[in-house]
Design a protein around this motif. Structure first.
Motif, PDB file in Angstrom:
ATOM      1  N   SER A   1       0.845  -1.192   0.000  1.00 14.14           N
ATOM      2  CA  SER A   1       0.000   0.000   0.000  1.00 14.14           C
ATOM      3  C   SER A   1       0.884   1.247   0.000  1.00 14.14           C
ATOM      4  O   SER A   1       2.103   1.161   0.137  1.00 14.14           O
ATOM      5  N   ASP A   2       0.233   2.399  -0.165  1.00 18.35           N
ATOM      6  CA  ASP A   2       0.966   3.656  -0.166  1.00 18.35           C
ATOM      7  C   ASP A   2       1.556   3.937   1.216  1.00 18.35           C
ATOM      8  O   ASP A   2       1.068   3.434   2.237  1.00 18.35           O
ATOM      9  N   ARG A   3       2.587   4.742   1.230  1.00 15.47           N
ATOM     10  CA  ARG A   3       3.149   5.191   2.500  1.00 15.47           C
ATOM     11  C   ARG A   3       2.090   5.908   3.339  1.00 15.47           C
ATOM     12  O   ARG A   3       1.176   6.531   2.796  1.00 15.47           O
ATOM     13  N   ARG A   4       2.241   5.833   4.644  1.00 13.50           N
ATOM     14  CA  ARG A   4       1.394   6.619   5.537  1.00 13.50           C
ATOM     15  C   ARG A   4       2.086   7.944   5.841  1.00 13.50           C
ATOM     16  O   ARG A   4       3.306   7.969   6.044  1.00 13.50           O
ATOM     17  N   PRO A   5       1.346   9.035   5.864  1.00 13.31           N
ATOM     18  CA  PRO A   5       1.961  10.334   6.166  1.00 13.31           C
ATOM     19  C   PRO A   5       2.673  10.315   7.516  1.00 13.31           C
ATOM     20  O   PRO A   5       2.133   9.814   8.504  1.00 13.31           O
ATOM     21  N   GLY A   6       3.886  10.852   7.539  1.00 11.91           N
ATOM     22  CA  GLY A   6       4.605  10.987   8.805  1.00 11.91           C
ATOM     23  C   GLY A   6       5.386   9.770   9.238  1.00 11.91           C
ATOM     24  O   GLY A   6       6.007   9.782  10.309  1.00 11.91           O
ATOM     25  N   ASP A   7       5.365   8.695   8.435  1.00 16.73           N
ATOM     26  CA  ASP A   7       6.117   7.495   8.801  1.00 16.73           C
ATOM     27  C   ASP A   7       7.593   7.657   8.428  1.00 16.73           C
ATOM     28  O   ASP A   7       7.929   7.685   7.242  1.00 16.73           O
ATOM     29  N   PRO A   8       8.489   7.765   9.388  1.00 19.28           N
ATOM     30  CA  PRO A   8       9.911   7.834   9.056  1.00 19.28           C
ATOM     31  C   PRO A   8      10.437   6.463   8.648  1.00 19.28           C
ATOM     32  O   PRO A   8       9.856   5.432   9.005  1.00 19.28           O
ATOM     33  N   ALA A   9      11.535   6.457   7.920  1.00 16.41           N
ATOM     34  CA  ALA A   9      12.087   5.199   7.423  1.00 16.41           C
ATOM     35  C   ALA A   9      12.610   4.323   8.556  1.00 16.41           C
ATOM     36  O   ALA A   9      12.474   3.094   8.515  1.00 16.41           O
ATOM     37  N   ARG A  10      13.208   4.938   9.558  1.00 21.92           N
ATOM     38  CA  ARG A  10      13.890   4.165  10.596  1.00 21.92           C
ATOM     39  C   ARG A  10      13.692   4.822  11.954  1.00 21.92           C
ATOM     40  O   ARG A  10      13.950   6.009  12.122  1.00 21.92           O
ATOM     41  N   LEU A  11      13.213   4.040  12.918  1.00 23.53           N
ATOM     42  CA  LEU A  11      13.098   4.510  14.296  1.00 23.53           C
ATOM     43  C   LEU A  11      13.662   3.428  15.213  1.00 23.53           C
ATOM     44  O   LEU A  11      13.027   2.395  15.435  1.00 23.53           O
ATOM     45  N   VAL A  12      14.847   3.656  15.721  1.00 28.06           N
ATOM     46  CA  VAL A  12      15.526   2.679  16.573  1.00 28.06           C
ATOM     47  C   VAL A  12      16.102   3.421  17.772  1.00 28.06           C
ATOM     48  O   VAL A  12      16.726   4.478  17.619  1.00 28.06           O
ATOM     49  N   ALA A  13      15.905   2.876  18.959  1.00 26.26           N
ATOM     50  CA  ALA A  13      16.362   3.530  20.183  1.00 26.26           C
ATOM     51  C   ALA A  13      17.653   2.909  20.695  1.00 26.26           C
ATOM     52  O   ALA A  13      17.829   1.691  20.670  1.00 26.26           O
ATOM     53  N   SER A  14      18.545   3.752  21.158  1.00 25.89           N
ATOM     54  CA  SER A  14      19.755   3.285  21.835  1.00 25.89           C
ATOM     55  C   SER A  14      19.448   3.022  23.302  1.00 25.89           C
ATOM     56  O   SER A  14      18.789   3.827  23.961  1.00 25.89           O
ATOM     57  N   SER A  15      19.935   1.898  23.813  1.00 25.36           N
ATOM     58  CA  SER A  15      19.778   1.580  25.230  1.00 25.36           C
ATOM     59  C   SER A  15      21.116   1.587  25.961  1.00 25.36           C
ATOM     60  O   SER A  15      21.266   0.964  27.013  1.00 25.36           O
ATOM     61  N   GLU A  16      22.086   2.288  25.399  1.00 25.78           N
ATOM     62  CA  GLU A  16      23.423   2.312  26.000  1.00 25.78           C
ATOM     63  C   GLU A  16      23.403   2.889  27.413  1.00 25.78           C
ATOM     64  O   GLU A  16      24.108   2.414  28.306  1.00 25.78           O
ATOM     65  N   LYS A  17      22.582   3.916  27.621  1.00 30.11           N
ATOM     66  CA  LYS A  17      22.577   4.579  28.925  1.00 30.11           C
ATOM     67  C   LYS A  17      22.063   3.661  30.026  1.00 30.11           C
ATOM     68  O   LYS A  17      22.685   3.531  31.087  1.00 30.11           O
ATOM     69  N   ILE A  18      20.924   2.988  29.791  1.00 30.63           N
ATOM     70  CA  ILE A  18      20.370   2.129  30.844  1.00 30.63           C
ATOM     71  C   ILE A  18      21.245   0.899  31.063  1.00 30.63           C
ATOM     72  O   ILE A  18      21.346   0.377  32.172  1.00 30.63           O
ATOM     73  N   TYR A  19      21.940   0.453  30.017  1.00 29.45           N
ATOM     74  CA  TYR A  19      22.867  -0.673  30.199  1.00 29.45           C
ATOM     75  C   TYR A  19      24.048  -0.242  31.058  1.00 29.45           C
ATOM     76  O   TYR A  19      24.469  -0.965  31.975  1.00 29.45           O
ATOM     77  N   ALA A  20      24.572   0.929  30.779  1.00 28.56           N
ATOM     78  CA  ALA A  20      25.726   1.425  31.527  1.00 28.56           C
ATOM     79  C   ALA A  20      25.381   1.720  32.985  1.00 28.56           C
ATOM     80  O   ALA A  20      26.186   1.452  33.893  1.00 28.56           O
ATOM     81  N   GLU A  21      24.181   2.231  33.233  1.00 30.30           N
ATOM     82  CA  GLU A  21      23.840   2.685  34.588  1.00 30.30           C
ATOM     83  C   GLU A  21      23.061   1.665  35.406  1.00 30.30           C
ATOM     84  O   GLU A  21      23.217   1.601  36.623  1.00 30.30           O
ATOM     85  N   LEU A  22      22.209   0.862  34.741  1.00 26.67           N
ATOM     86  CA  LEU A  22      21.382  -0.096  35.481  1.00 26.67           C
ATOM     87  C   LEU A  22      21.610  -1.545  35.061  1.00 26.67           C
ATOM     88  O   LEU A  22      21.033  -2.464  35.640  1.00 26.67           O
ATOM     89  N   GLY A  23      22.428  -1.756  34.030  1.00 26.19           N
ATOM     90  CA  GLY A  23      22.769  -3.116  33.619  1.00 26.19           C
ATOM     91  C   GLY A  23      21.694  -3.838  32.846  1.00 26.19           C
ATOM     92  O   GLY A  23      21.726  -5.075  32.728  1.00 26.19           O
ATOM     93  N   TRP A  24      20.738  -3.086  32.265  1.00 28.04           N
ATOM     94  CA  TRP A  24      19.664  -3.741  31.493  1.00 28.04           C
ATOM     95  C   TRP A  24      19.952  -3.691  30.003  1.00 28.04           C
ATOM     96  O   TRP A  24      20.426  -2.677  29.483  1.00 28.04           O
ATOM     97  N   LYS A  25      19.642  -4.784  29.320  1.00 28.88           N
ATOM     98  CA  LYS A  25      19.607  -4.788  27.859  1.00 28.88           C
ATOM     99  C   LYS A  25      18.583  -5.815  27.410  1.00 28.88           C
ATOM    100  O   LYS A  25      18.253  -6.753  28.160  1.00 28.88           O
TER     101      LYS A  25
END
Length: 323
Positions: A278-302
């Motif tokens: 189907s056609d693109r949806r308005p406002g959909d970015p190509a890539r949305l990925v979050a870094s979890s480096e901070k919580i891994y460094a400070e709380l040890g979660w990944k």
């Protein structure tokens, strides 16, 4: 005792199932979108609304609450555009009622389930907590408003909080006793699995010409149990005084494309999907990925569970849906 507001919902119920192993848990939920059957039997359940002062007074007067975890927001982006009043009333005004009641009863530790929608459409591939916040819809704005309110309340009233921002919770508990059940369903993985179970006639892919490896959008999917563990890490940090007044992203750091998700669903189930472009949806970015480096460094979660495990657990749940 830990008060979990919205503990009958998808993410909240998975958090409760893990948290009851180490804490006494009280769930407050009005069951508007949550399911009573999803609440672990070891938790105490109080049917009520976070915006109802009378309900909150009963809860805070009757139980020795030491911290509150908030999962009770409305979270459909499209609906928030059509019905912004609903979102500002529940996500902002009702949450203010909860915060005021907490302060009145001297409960000052708060875990807030936020969203990466607070970032809007960032111009980076991997989103860090330092990226500017510029939400593009009422849902994201309502969450960001509470983030600002928490910072102000910390300065004025001594509130201690941790904010967790994430994209797409997915999967189900490994026991298949609880899972993802929304009405309407808007998330990709359950939509694909419902289709493969014969409950939908097709899977629509919105845009196949993005600047990504296979042309489809890339999103961050995290197993809901991993998310639950992140919230527990944050709660422990808050209760022990290790961290407070912090914001953490929760992501897998990689991202999965729409095509990759569909192909993994096919591989796990052994079934073939009817995919319609189907056609693109308005406002959909190509890539949305979050870094979890901070919580891994400070709380040890990944994040521990990959896409295949997410889909395997979700498939077990959908084949044996209990509510």
């Amino acid at each position: 005792m830990i008060l979990v507001v919205g503990g009958a919902g998808y993410i909240g119920s998975h958090l409760v199932k893990e948290l009851v192993e180490s804490e006494k848990v009280l769930v407050l939920d009005n069951l508007t979108t949550g399911h009573r059957e999803a609440i672990d039997s070891r938790a105490i359940f109080f049917k009520g609304d976070l915006g109802n002062q009378e309900d909150l007074e009963k809860v805070f007067s009757s139980y020795p609450i030491k911290a509150v975890m908030h999962f009770a927001a409305f979270s459909l982006v499209g609906e928030s555009v059509v019905e912004p009043m609903k979102y500002y009333q529940n996500n902002v005004a009702a949450t203010l009622t909860l915060l005021n009641t907490m302060i009145k009863h001297n409960v000052k530790k708060f875990i807030f389930s936020s969203t990466a929608a607070t970032y809007g459409i960032p111009n980076v591939d991997i989103i860090k907590e330092t990226c500017p916040t510029s939400p593009i819809n009422p849902y994201g704005r309502s969450k960001l408003m509470i983030e600002h309110i928490l910072a102000d309340f910390a300065k004025a009233y001594g509130l201690e909080y941790i904010i967790l921002r994430y994209f797409n919770a997915a999967g189900a508990h490994e026991t298949a006793t609880i899972g993802e059940s929304h009405d309407p369903e808007t998330h990709l993985i359950p939509i694909v699995l419902q289709h493969l179970l014969g409950k939908r006639d097709r899977v629509s892919v919105f845009g196949s010409d993005y600047d990504t490896e296979d042309g489809t959008c890339i999103r961050d999917y995290i197993h809901v149990t991993d998310l639950a563990h992140a919230h527990i890490r944050a709660l422990d940090a808050l209760l022990t005084g290790k961290k407070s007044n912090e914001v953490y992203n929760l992501g897998n750091g990689l991202g999965y494309s729409v095509k990759e998700v569909i192909e993994t669903c096919e591989r796990v189930t052994g079934l073939k999907a009817n995919v319609v472009l189907s056609d693109r949806r308005p406002g959909d970015p190509a890539r949305l990925v979050a870094s979890s480096e901070k919580i891994y460094a400070e709380l040890g979660w990944k994040a521990e569970r990959n896409l295949e495990q997410i889909i395997k657990d979700a498939w077990k749940w959908h084949q044996n849906q209990l509510y």
